[in-house]
Design a protein around this motif. Structure first.
Motif, mmCIF file in Angstrom:
data_model
loop_
_atom_site.group_PDB
_atom_site.id
_atom_site.type_symbol
_atom_site.label_atom_id
_atom_site.label_comp_id
_atom_site.label_asym_id
_atom_site.label_seq_id
_atom_site.Cartn_x
_atom_site.Cartn_y
_atom_site.Cartn_z
ATOM 1 N N ASP A 7 0.835 -1.194 0.000
ATOM 2 C CA ASP A 7 0.000 0.000 0.000
ATOM 3 C C ASP A 7 0.876 1.252 0.000
ATOM 4 O O ASP A 7 0.702 2.156 0.812
ATOM 5 N N VAL A 8 1.877 1.267 -0.861
ATOM 6 C CA VAL A 8 2.706 2.446 -1.038
ATOM 7 C C VAL A 8 2.108 3.226 -2.195
ATOM 8 O O VAL A 8 2.150 2.789 -3.335
ATOM 9 N N PRO A 9 1.517 4.390 -1.933
ATOM 10 C CA PRO A 9 0.806 5.099 -2.991
ATOM 11 C C PRO A 9 1.734 5.603 -4.073
ATOM 12 O O PRO A 9 2.942 5.793 -3.856
ATOM 13 N N ALA A 10 1.171 5.841 -5.243
ATOM 14 C CA ALA A 10 1.957 6.306 -6.376
ATOM 15 C C ALA A 10 2.717 7.599 -6.079
ATOM 16 O O ALA A 10 3.888 7.725 -6.461
ATOM 17 N N PRO A 11 2.103 8.605 -5.415
ATOM 18 C CA PRO A 11 2.878 9.827 -5.134
ATOM 19 C C PRO A 11 4.145 9.566 -4.325
ATOM 20 O O PRO A 11 5.194 10.166 -4.597
ATOM 21 N N LEU A 12 4.059 8.657 -3.350
ATOM 22 C CA LEU A 12 5.228 8.363 -2.530
ATOM 23 C C LEU A 12 6.294 7.650 -3.348
ATOM 24 O O LEU A 12 7.497 7.916 -3.207
ATOM 25 N N ARG A 13 5.871 6.750 -4.231
ATOM 26 C CA ARG A 13 6.850 6.072 -5.099
ATOM 27 C C ARG A 13 7.516 7.059 -6.048
ATOM 28 O O ARG A 13 8.720 6.957 -6.328
ATOM 29 N N LEU A 14 6.745 8.028 -6.539
ATOM 30 C CA LEU A 14 7.322 9.040 -7.428
ATOM 31 C C LEU A 14 8.309 9.931 -6.675
ATOM 32 O O LEU A 14 9.372 10.279 -7.203
ATOM 33 N N LEU A 15 7.961 10.313 -5.450
ATOM 34 C CA LEU A 15 8.902 11.081 -4.633
ATOM 35 C C LEU A 15 10.183 10.295 -4.383
ATOM 36 O O LEU A 15 11.290 10.853 -4.403
ATOM 37 N N ALA A 16 10.030 8.989 -4.131
ATOM 38 C CA ALA A 16 11.211 8.149 -3.909
ATOM 39 C C ALA A 16 12.086 8.117 -5.148
ATOM 40 O O ALA A 16 13.328 8.213 -5.054
ATOM 41 N N GLY A 17 11.468 7.993 -6.322
ATOM 42 C CA GLY A 17 12.250 8.002 -7.562
ATOM 43 C C GLY A 17 12.964 9.319 -7.775
ATOM 44 O O GLY A 17 14.141 9.362 -8.194
ATOM 45 N N SER A 18 12.262 10.415 -7.460
ATOM 46 C CA SER A 18 12.887 11.729 -7.622
ATOM 47 C C SER A 18 14.078 11.896 -6.682
ATOM 48 O O SER A 18 15.142 12.403 -7.088
ATOM 49 N N ILE A 19 13.928 11.474 -5.434
ATOM 50 C CA ILE A 19 15.025 11.610 -4.468
ATOM 51 C C ILE A 19 16.202 10.718 -4.867
ATOM 52 O O ILE A 19 17.373 11.112 -4.724
ATOM 53 N N ALA A 20 15.900 9.529 -5.385
ATOM 54 C CA ALA A 20 16.986 8.661 -5.830
ATOM 55 C C ALA A 20 17.781 9.311 -6.969
ATOM 56 O O ALA A 20 19.028 9.309 -6.974
ATOM 57 N N LEU A 21 17.068 9.898 -7.936
ATOM 58 C CA LEU A 21 17.755 10.563 -9.049
ATOM 59 C C LEU A 21 18.508 11.799 -8.558
ATOM 60 O O LEU A 21 19.656 12.042 -8.961
ATOM 61 N N GLY B 150 14.426 14.097 -12.111
ATOM 62 C CA GLY B 150 13.903 14.151 -10.749
ATOM 63 C C GLY B 150 12.882 15.262 -10.581
ATOM 64 O O GLY B 150 11.869 15.095 -9.899
ATOM 65 N N CYS B 151 13.140 16.426 -11.214
ATOM 66 C CA CYS B 151 12.173 17.525 -11.153
ATOM 67 C C CYS B 151 10.839 17.135 -11.788
ATOM 68 O O CYS B 151 9.761 17.467 -11.272
ATOM 69 N N PHE B 152 10.910 16.434 -12.904
ATOM 70 C CA PHE B 152 9.664 16.020 -13.559
ATOM 71 C C PHE B 152 8.891 15.031 -12.682
ATOM 72 O O PHE B 152 7.647 15.085 -12.608
ATOM 73 N N LEU B 153 9.598 14.146 -11.989
ATOM 74 C CA LEU B 153 8.914 13.228 -11.074
ATOM 75 C C LEU B 153 8.251 13.988 -9.930
ATOM 76 O O LEU B 153 7.176 13.585 -9.444
ATOM 77 N N LEU B 154 8.844 15.097 -9.492
ATOM 78 C CA LEU B 154 8.197 15.924 -8.473
ATOM 79 C C LEU B 154 6.899 16.526 -9.001
ATOM 80 O O LEU B 154 5.898 16.619 -8.272
#
Length: 756
Positions: A201-215, A245-249
């Motif tokens: 139950d990890v929502p899409a916004p949180l996964r996108l934030l995680a991807g942005s922070i990783a990049l 990363g900005c686009f993922l934000l």
């Protein structure tokens, strides 16, 4: 601008524009158009609109009432972090292409550094599921493992070289080290935010934030490394990661706004988030091995290799322990079947899957009939033996991929998937019924069991797993009411809430009809009274008797407005007869009161108002109450009945003798009429024992100085026998069936016209 961008189309256009901008920048970078200086200008300019959009979209989330309070609070802090990013990108563009400032650290670098603490706080403020203390401790350990692995990587790549880098001032050295440490904090916060979500139950916004922070973290580390080795210039390859990363934000902020206030939870058995600690540990050992590759194998290489292998073995053992714990958590200890947790999870999964043509999912809810007497008579060990035998029968019926579970007590569930037709679910239920009829041998005892089964087919994509289970439960109780030892499919007709709403709508839309059954003098056939009996003129199912809806009305409380409607309609009809035929004034009207009506505090006021509105005289009205009311009445009930009597209304006890009659209350309550149930009348003409019992009831009524009325008279012999007993009034098919209003009015005119 916030008001303007709240519209879905404008926000979607903004996200699309950012995507186009990112594609154009990537093409410009890889195409090497215009030289390094122009490429740097285009790249640095691309950050500004991206930062503007993700900051505005984040502010939209922070101010939106669609989000829960904790989410809005977290996104307010995240919006501040995004604003720092916006300021940093604007400052970088100005200092690089307007002022041509090249100092380090610059204003832009300070703004970039401010992004980390605000984003760190915002991520930790994001709401997660409630966890036990032990779970929180495990979460903290997992997050620290991720942080430790990240620290090893950052130390190897940056912190170690920064401490030993020549030619740097103390402030430059501190600032350069602060950037990767800030990124490490962000990785730690993001891993914490993701790990504290239950299952997938990890929502899409949180996964996108995680991807942005990783990049972003990767780009920041690269930036710091480049700064240590010659200086960074705009338009380099780390910009590709920063821009992505900005686009993922941008997408994360937009997805968070579109996310429902209370999204439906998704359940599953695996979650890639829980692999994070293991990935971090493996990455740390790989870096350690790379750094130590030049060291001699003895002793350092062997020790590092042994430590890595030992850690991997501990990880593997922990994974097995997690799997075992999972199986224990979702398995019923007695039967070995799935427990309620796993059944609920499986149903939730199925409810989110699209419905395919020609393929069905069905839920069978099974309840063992007469299980409690086995437990009470032979003990819990016998009951456990029956439950285990039932579980074995279910395993024999289901296929691979289906699920059998015990929900608790003697209640089980089967989840059948990919059925070719609805009928297959019924065939499985029939096979299970036959299998459960097999005797269970327990010591010297042969225990016979049966079951009732409710079947619900998932054919509506909007139906949740909980609703599907409730529907199967509704069908189960329909099977029990139909005689047990059988199965029933769920249909909308069984839905209590839907049927209650339909019944209340029928009352409001005047779909109900009052029939009247005459009561006559047994010796002369003279019409003495009419009893009001309700019918439902259903628009699709035709004319329904009270057995089709009175129980539902009692269960749901709809019987209160229903009873008031019947009383009003019956009084109005009878008042019209009296107005047209003055000779019909002696005719009495009998109306039933349900126990729930008697319990209403405003019963007396309701009856008074109906009598006043219809101009029907209270001394011609008889209200019938059931034995359950007189069994143990409280003082308030007695006061209401006495108030009705004081109005001149007669009170009758209906179906006397079918319950647990308390004779003492017949003396205490203001009851003047005793109605003998039809079960006492049947057989009195040819069965001496039945005749004796009925005669005793008649004499009992006479002893209490009550008027005795017999119901269910179907033959002349029964009427003659009642006359001999001293009963003078009766009703039944021998005299009249319940008549619709028009026929009842015609009968009254026929009997009382001569009197006029």
């Amino acid at each position: 601008m916030l008001t303007w961008i709240r519209t879905g189309r404008v926000a979607a256009a903004g996200v699309l524009a950012c995507a186009v901008l990112l594609v154009v920048q990537q093409a410009w970078f890889f195409g090497r158009w215009g030289g390094d200086e122009l490429s740097s200008l285009v790249t640095d300019a691309s950050y500004v609109p991206l930062a503007v959009v993700f900051t505005v979209l984040a502010a939209r989330v922070a101010l939106s009432k669609r989000q829960e309070v904790r989410t809005r609070r977290a996104w307010r802090v995240i919006t501040v972090a995004f604003a720092c990013q916006l300021a940093a990108h604007c400052a970088w563009f100005v200092q690089s292409h307007v002022l041509h400032v090249t100092g380090y650290p610059s204003v832009a670098d300070y703004c970039f550094l401010l992004f980390s603490p605000f984003m760190f706080a915002g991520l930790l403020m994001l709401p997660g599921q409630h966890r036990r203390r032990q779970d929180r401790q495990k979460l903290a350990l997992d997050a620290l493992i991720v942080g430790a692995g990240g620290f090893i990587a950052i130390w190897y790549l940056l912190l170690g070289p920064i401490l030993n880098a020549p030619g740097m001032s103390g402030w430059e050295r501190t600032f350069t080290a602060a950037l990767p440490i800030g990124d490490l904090l962000l990785v730690l916060a993001m891993s914490t935010a993701m790990l504290r979500r239950h299952q997938p139950d990890v929502p899409a916004p949180l996964r996108l934030l995680a991807g942005s922070i990783a990049l972003t973290a990767t780009a920041d580390v690269s930036y710091s490394w480049i700064q240590l080795n010659g200086g960074f210039t705009g338009g380099s390859w780390p910009d590709l990661l920063w821009l992505a990363g900005c686009f993922l934000l941008v997408v994360a902020a937009d997805q968070q706004y579109r996310r429902p206030h209370r999204p439906a939870p998704r359940h599953g058995n695996r979650n890639a988030v829980f692999v994070l600690p293991y990935v971090a540990s493996v990455a740390a050992y790989l870096l350690l091995a790379a750094q130590a590759s030049h060291l001699p194998l003895n002793p350092y290489g062997g020790m590092i290799l042994g430590s890595a292998v030992l850690t991997l073995l501990v990880m593997a053992r922990q994974l097995h322990a997690l799997r075992d714990n999972r199986e224990l958590a979702v398995t019923d200890g007695l039967t070995g079947l799935a427990n309620r947790v796993l059944v609920t999870e499986r149903l939730a999964q199925l409810s989110h899957q699209p419905i395919r043509a020609g393929r069905y999912t069905a839920v069978l809810l099974i309840d063992l009939d007469r299980f409690k007497p086995i437990n009470d008579t032979f003990g819990h060990e016998a009951g456990d033996a029956v439950l285990v035998a039932a579980a074995d029968a279910m395993r024999a019926v289901i296929r691979e991929g289906d699920l059998a579970g015990r929900l608790g007590g003697d209640e089980f569930a089967l989840v059948l998937r990919n059925l070719p037709s609805r009928d297959v679910a019924g065939a499985a239920a029939a096979r299970l019924l036959n299998a459960l009829r097999t005797p269970v041998i327990f010591g010297d005892q042969v225990l016979m069991i049966e079951a009732s089964i409710g079947v619900a087919v998932h054919d509506d994509p909007d139906t949740s797993g909980d609703t599907l289970l409730q529907r199967a439960d509704t069908a189960l109780y329909a099977a029990k009411r139909a005689g047990r030892g059988r199965f029933e499919y769920y249909s909308d007709v069984m839905d209590t809430k839907a049927r209650e709403a339909e019944l209340r709508r029928a009352i409001a839309d005047d779909e109900l009809v009052v029939f009247f059954q005459p009561a006559v003098a047994l010796d002369t056939g003279e019409l003495r009274a009419v009893e009001a009996l309700v019918r439902w003129n259903h628009p699709t199912r035709g004319l329904l008797g009270p057995a089709a809806f009175i129980d539902l009305a009692e269960e749901t409380g709809a019987v209160v407005p229903l009873g008031a409607w019947v009383l009003r309609r019956a009084c109005q009809e009878a008042a019209d007869w009296r107005a047209a035929l003055p000779g019909a004034e002696p005719l009495r009207l009998t109306v039933n009161l349900s126990p729930k009506q008697v319990a209403q505090a405003d019963l007396v006021q309701t009856v008074e108002k109906i009598l006043a509105d219809t101009a029907f005289p209270p001394d011609r009205l008889t209200l019938e109450i059931t034995e359950s009311v007189i069994l143990s009445p409280d003082q308030l009930t007695v006061d209401r009945l006495e108030a009705l009597r004081d109005l001149g209304i007669q009170l009758a006890v209906d179906d006397f003798g079918t319950g647990y009659s308390a004779l003492s209350y017949l003396r205490r309550l203001p009851v003047t009429v005793l109605k003998i149930d039809r079960s006492f009348v049947t057989g009195i003409a040819d069965d001496p024992e039945a005749r004796s019992v009925c005669e005793a009831v008649v004499h009992l009524g006479n002893a209490f100085r009550m008027n005795v009325v017999a119901e269910g008279i179907e033959t002349a012999e029964q009427a003659a026998a009642l006359i001999d007993m001293g009963c003078s009034v009766g009703q039944g098919f021998h005299f009249h069936r319940p008549l619709p209003p028009a026929e009842a009015a015609a009968l009254v005119r026929d009997r009382f016209a001569a009197v006029v």
